[in-house]
Design a protein around this motif. Structure first.
Motif, PDB file in Angstrom:
ATOM      1  N   HIS A 114     -11.369  49.245  30.476  1.00 54.57           N
ATOM      2  CA  HIS A 114     -11.617  48.258  31.530  1.00 54.57           C
ATOM      3  C   HIS A 114     -10.776  46.998  31.340  1.00 54.57           C
ATOM      4  N   LYS A 115      -9.717  47.131  30.565  1.00 50.87           N
ATOM      5  CA  LYS A 115      -8.610  46.164  30.511  1.00 50.87           C
ATOM      6  C   LYS A 115      -8.995  44.815  29.895  1.00 50.87           C
ATOM      7  N   TYR A 116      -9.813  44.878  28.848  1.00 52.65           N
ATOM      8  CA  TYR A 116     -10.142  43.642  28.127  1.00 52.65           C
ATOM      9  C   TYR A 116      -8.887  43.024  27.515  1.00 52.65           C
ATOM     10  N   ILE A 117      -8.742  41.711  27.641  1.00 55.21           N
ATOM     11  CA  ILE A 117      -7.720  40.987  26.889  1.00 55.21           C
ATOM     12  C   ILE A 117      -8.427  39.982  25.994  1.00 55.21           C
ATOM     13  N   GLY A 118      -7.867  39.753  24.820  1.00 53.66           N
ATOM     14  CA  GLY A 118      -8.563  39.031  23.776  1.00 53.66           C
ATOM     15  C   GLY A 118      -8.705  37.539  24.016  1.00 53.66           C
ATOM     16  N   TYR A 119      -9.769  37.005  23.432  1.00 52.67           N
ATOM     17  CA  TYR A 119     -10.004  35.563  23.376  1.00 52.67           C
ATOM     18  C   TYR A 119      -9.451  34.969  22.085  1.00 52.67           C
ATOM     19  N   ASP A 120      -8.777  35.804  21.308  1.00 54.94           N
ATOM     20  CA  ASP A 120      -8.221  35.386  20.021  1.00 54.94           C
ATOM     21  C   ASP A 120      -9.321  34.706  19.199  1.00 54.94           C
ATOM     22  N   GLY A 121      -9.024  33.552  18.607  1.00 59.52           N
ATOM     23  CA  GLY A 121     -10.028  32.893  17.787  1.00 59.52           C
ATOM     24  C   GLY A 121     -10.831  31.838  18.512  1.00 59.52           C
ATOM     25  N   PHE A 122     -10.691  31.767  19.825  1.00 57.82           N
ATOM     26  CA  PHE A 122     -11.326  30.687  20.575  1.00 57.82           C
ATOM     27  C   PHE A 122     -12.850  30.785  20.552  1.00 57.82           C
ATOM     28  N   ASP A 175      -8.340  39.708  14.443  1.00 55.27           N
ATOM     29  CA  ASP A 175      -7.739  39.498  13.130  1.00 55.27           C
ATOM     30  C   ASP A 175      -6.769  38.326  13.249  1.00 55.27           C
ATOM     31  N   GLU A 176      -7.156  37.197  12.698  1.00 53.61           N
ATOM     32  CA  GLU A 176      -6.332  36.002  12.822  1.00 53.61           C
ATOM     33  C   GLU A 176      -4.985  36.160  12.137  1.00 53.61           C
ATOM     34  N   ALA A 177      -4.947  36.955  11.061  1.00 50.87           N
ATOM     35  CA  ALA A 177      -3.705  37.142  10.308  1.00 50.87           C
ATOM     36  C   ALA A 177      -2.660  37.879  11.133  1.00 50.87           C
ATOM     37  N   THR A 178      -3.097  38.885  11.885  1.00 55.03           N
ATOM     38  CA  THR A 178      -2.149  39.682  12.668  1.00 55.03           C
ATOM     39  C   THR A 178      -2.089  39.246  14.131  1.00 55.03           C
ATOM     40  N   GLY A 179      -3.113  38.487  14.566  1.00 52.08           N
ATOM     41  CA  GLY A 179      -3.172  38.081  15.967  1.00 52.08           C
ATOM     42  C   GLY A 179      -3.567  39.209  16.901  1.00 52.08           C
ATOM     43  N   LYS A 180      -4.139  40.298  16.327  1.00 57.30           N
ATOM     44  CA  LYS A 180      -4.519  41.454  17.135  1.00 57.30           C
ATOM     45  C   LYS A 180      -6.034  41.591  17.193  1.00 57.30           C
ATOM     46  N   THR A 181      -6.500  42.244  18.271  1.00 60.30           N
ATOM     47  CA  THR A 181      -7.931  42.436  18.475  1.00 60.30           C
ATOM     48  C   THR A 181      -8.237  43.927  18.548  1.00 60.30           C
ATOM     49  N   LYS A 182      -9.247  44.352  17.792  1.00 58.45           N
ATOM     50  CA  LYS A 182      -9.718  45.730  17.842  1.00 58.45           C
ATOM     51  C   LYS A 182     -10.895  45.787  18.804  1.00 58.45           C
TER      52      LYS A 182
END
Length: 893
Positions: free
Chosen positions: A604-612, A589-596
């Protein structure tokens, strides 16, 4: 060491691991002097303490019946044995780890186990001695042999070796039995989601990550077991212990050509186990020259003997990767008695090099010198090879080789784990990887910060571990274990925090000066002794995905011990541990900067790629997501290392990536997955870390060349050209170039030109260095986004024409030739995979000279694949790219 890997509910994984197991078995390293030292690594049995009523003296007698006991994995842990016998599920798959009872809830007895091993060895004659050695037991134990208890009190400490003279207890008929009761760590810790759980795991002298971290789930038995090698050692009356080899290389040296002499210093402890004094000669031979000293060792005593210094003429020097070769001399160290009989002997591989450090006033950070030459540090942070301590020489070799292939020159062993095993150091010696070795401790558990997840306050945690004496005794032992390896460069007191003051003082002022005074000791991993930024302090980061400009234009810590980004592997890798129902796209979610994200991805500890990833077009499914993630991976790590390299010796003396590998199936910070399958991170880093490298600064458009060698490179041709999405070439500049050693040379800015060409659809920028034979010695292809920062042109790119052939160069080597006909666009970002022709599954591990390869119109590229075809499979090569459909290529003879 144990060659064991868990079964996973995936056909592809079962096959690839079976192949790798054979690879491990075939190439398992056997300790030198096999006739006098061997491992007890098969035929063990185990049983939980609650199922065993007999005492150790009875269990260790041959008549005690163990038929109902379970086969045990030794070296290994209780959990590895339970998994091997299908008593517990594979914790690396899906959410299986949650099905395994945690010791915090079950109590310590649940994972307290007896281990038994029968072995044949006759009664020694004529003063010979037999020793039973344990290289690592977690956490405490009692040891019995043939009805006798060998230790007066329980042995404690995960990192303290044990050695028992069992000569007088050997069975007359040669049928012997050893029995060991192994207790878990004294404090098991509450895995409450904090770093190291509630932190109390650090009260032990052991591994801290076992209670969980932000990149790993808790290990439910806390690694309880006989986790390292068990050996039987046979000697004469005197045995050699803890030899110490020091090499001194004065002056400033070159990597090749004639050398002035180097000084070799050798000492060793000699233990006389008999009731009579023994006279003999300690001696070695190096480069066919003998050095010796005659000594007498008193009865039942140990004597440290220092041999005379030896001047090695025209030495072959050991260098870090990228700077020179890694030759090793074979040293045969012996103790010979008066009757010219070998009492004991050790074969040691010696790398001749000298490590020094100095303060670099320009960068405001420490500079590492090898053989008098400054080395720009390009490193990776290492946790451990396997979270359940299933180590093997073959796996160590593969993982360290991957680091070599990334053109790195240092591995930092993180402080929440362990002092690595000798086999790891052997691989680092082989591949030229310096080692930055943390000691046990981390700011997260040991009180650097206030933390609501921790049970104790900072003042209490600052005193961890509980037993300082055991900690120091263990450190002394482990220093002696690994100090002879030339790759070992730095000792560090702990991760982001010093150990308690009394421990630090003993390390700095007593232990290191006495046991290993030729290496740099720093109090903690981001110490101000390592570097200072403009504010006068030190630290690490940034972490997570970054705009590329961050790496080029924003100055961070001058010797940065941790900086890193993302690292999701491709779809084939994800299928190995994520169930089909959990193959769910992350939603950013680009508006909140959070990833569901899906629960298994979270676990397994995924961290987001944001909007890349979306810049390449919204992914259609997980397979598309993982493929586009590789483009981001490559760009991130190439940009990271290029940004640091562009400021070497100006802003920086080094950087260490957090992190380059995972000890389980995590989804962050890795250049290859747990199953040794590389992703695009590895090859982006490989490109950006070339010893001689041409590169482009996206912030100001500057074209520059980094020379990380000791040589001047002259009369090179620098070529800059672009290709549009249809493959049309445009030459921007072509000029002769030279660059002096250890230098970054800036040439010209192409920013305005590139921005103009990229405005509508983006553009490919190709930079090349050609030698006087017009051969490419460095090529770097960037894909530049449009003016909105999107890769709109890539999304509409036409199919490329790529002709691919493959042929065998030997039993375990394949050459792949990729040719772009030149009648269309660039053949972009092609993944090569060596596969089983029948199953189409990848052969693991395999080592590619390059991968995720882009082939320019009219260009031919060759890729060499190294592997071990231990199963004698019928093999093919898969090639698939961004605009190239997958093809399976048969390999010609």
């Amino acid at each position: 060491m144990t060659n064991f890997y868990p079964a996973v509910k995936s056909v592809s994984y079962k096959f690839s691991i079976a192949s790798f197991l054979l690879f491990c078995i075939i190439f398992q390293h056997i300790t030198a002097n096999a006739q006098s030292k061997y491992e007890l690594n098969k035929g063990w049995k185990c049983a939980p303490i609650n199922n065993v009523k007999e005492k150790g003296t009875g269990i260790s007698r041959a008549g005690y019946n163990t038929n109902a006991w379970m086969p045990a994995v030794v070296p290994g842990t209780v959990l590895t044995s339970l998994i091997a016998e299908n008593k517990m599920p594979d914790p690396f798959y899906g959410m299986n780890n949650e099905q395994i009872p945690d010791i915090y809830k079950t109590g310590r007895d649940y994972y307290t186990y007896w281990f038994v091993k029968d072995f044949k060895e006759g009664v020694p004659q004529n003063g010979s001695q037999v020793y039973l050695n344990f290289r690592g037991v977690n956490y405490s134990c009692d040891v019995f042999l043939n009805g006798h208890k060998l230790n007066d009190k329980p042995h404690s400490g995960m990192f303290l070796r044990q050695s028992y003279n069992i000569t007088k207890w050997m069975a007359k008929d040669g049928n012997n039995r050893v029995a060991v009761i192994v207790y878990p760590p004294d404090v098991v810790g509450n895995p409450n989601g904090g770093q190291g759980g509630d932190g109390t795991i650090a009260r032990n002298v052991g591994i801290q990550y076992t209670a969980g971290w932000d990149w790993i789930q808790p290990i439910k038995d806390r690694n309880t077991g006989i986790w390292d090698k068990v050996t039987i050692e046979k000697t004469g009356a005197v045995r050699i212990k803890n030899p110490h080899i020091v090499t001194l290389v004065p002056g400033v040296r070159q990597a090749d050509g004639p050398q002035q002499p180097a000084i070799i210093q050798v000492s060793a402890e000699l233990e006389n186990a008999t009731n009579l004094p023994v006279t003999g000669e300690l001696r070695y031979s190096l480069d066919n020259t003998p050095v010796s000293k005659k000594v007498t060792i008193k009865a039942n005593s140990t004597l440290t003997v220092q041999l005379n210094d030896y001047s090695l003429k025209n030495p072959k020097l050991w260098w870090p990767n990228g700077y020179g070769a890694q030759p090793l001399y074979s040293m045969h160290l012996q103790f010979i008695t008066g009757v010219n009989k070998i009492s004991d002997q050790q074969d040691i591989q010696v790398g001749v090099r000298q490590i020094t450090t100095e303060w670099n006033a320009r960068t405001e950070s420490r500079q590492i010198n090898i053989n008098g030459q400054k080395i720009f540090i390009k490193g990776g942070n290492w946790i451990i090879s396997d979270e359940m301590l299933r180590f093997s020489d073959a796996r160590y070799d593969a993982e360290v080789r991957f680091h070599r292939d990334m053109n790195l020159n240092l591995i930092r062993v993180w402080g929440g784990a362990l002092i690595e095993r000798p086999e790891f150091y052997e691989a680092c010696d082989k591949y030229g990887m310096l080692v930055f070795q943390d000691m046990w401790g981390s700011g997260d558990c040991n009180g650097r910060w206030t933390d609501p997840m921790k049970l104790d306050d900072q003042w209490t945690r600052r005193k961890y571990p509980d037993d300082h004496g055991l900690y120091l005794k263990s450190i002394e032992d482990q220093v002696k274990l690994v100090r002879n390896y030339p790759s070992l460069a730095i000792w560090c007191g702990g991760n982001e925090i010093t150990p308690p003051e009394d421990i630090l003082a003993a390390l700095r002022d007593t232990i290191m000066p006495r046991l290993d005074d030729t290496r740099w000791f720093i109090p903690y991993s981001n110490s101000e002794e390592m570097s200072r930024n403009v504010l006068g302090g030190n630290g690490d980061g940034p972490y997570g995905i970054q705009p590329l400009s961050t790496f080029w234009a924003h100055k961070t810590y001058p010797f940065n011990s941790e900086v890193g980004s993302v690292g999701v592997s491709d779809y084939e890798s994800l299928k190995r541990f994520i169930p089909v129902k959990n193959m769910v796209l992350p939603e950013y979610d680009e508006a909140t900067g959070k990833t569901k994200t899906d629960s298994v991805w979270d676990y397994h500890k995924y961290i987001g790629y944001d909007g890349f990833i979306d810049k390449y077009g919204k992914p259609k499914n997980v397979e598309d997501f993982a493929a586009k993630a590789q483009l981001v991976n490559y760009d991130q790590y190439r940009g990271l290392i290029e940004g640091f390299s562009s400021h070497m010796w100006d802003w920086y003396t080094g950087t260490i990536i957090w992190k380059t590998q995972n000890p389980w199936t995590a989804m962050r910070g890795q250049m290859y997955d747990y199953y040794l399958d590389p992703n695009a991170c590895l090859y982006g880093l490989r490109s950006g870390s070339e010893p001689l490298h041409i590169m482009y600064d996206p912030t100001d458009g500057m074209v520059m060349v980094a020379n990380n060698t000791f040589k001047t490179h002259a009369n090179m041709m620098l070529v800059a050209k672009t290709y549009d999405m249809d493959g049309k070439e445009k030459i921007l500049t072509q000029v002769f170039s030279d660059v002096t050693p250890a230098t970054v040379k800036r040439y010209l800015s192409l920013k305005k030109t590139i921005d103009d060409l990229a405005r509508d659809k983006g553009v490919f920028l190709c930079l090349q260095l050609l030698n006087t034979d017009k051969k490419i010695i460095s090529e770097n292809i960037y894909w530049v986004p449009d003016e909105k920062g999107e890769y709109s042109g890539l999304q509409k790119m036409a199919q490329g024409s790529l002709n691919s052939t493959a042929k065998y160069l030997g039993d375990d080597k394949v050459e792949v030739t990729l040719t772009n006909s030149g009648n269309g666009p660039l053949a972009f970002f092609n993944r090569l995979s060596l596969v089983n022709t029948n199953s189409k599954q990848r052969v693991l591990p395999a080592f590619y000279s390059d991968n995720y390869v882009s082939v320019l119109p009219g260009e031919t590229r060759k890729v060499i694949i190294d592997y071990k075809n231990v199963s004698k499979l019928n093999l093919s090569v898969s090639v698939a790219g961004w605009n190239v459909s997958e093809k399976i290529i048969q390999i010609s003879k």
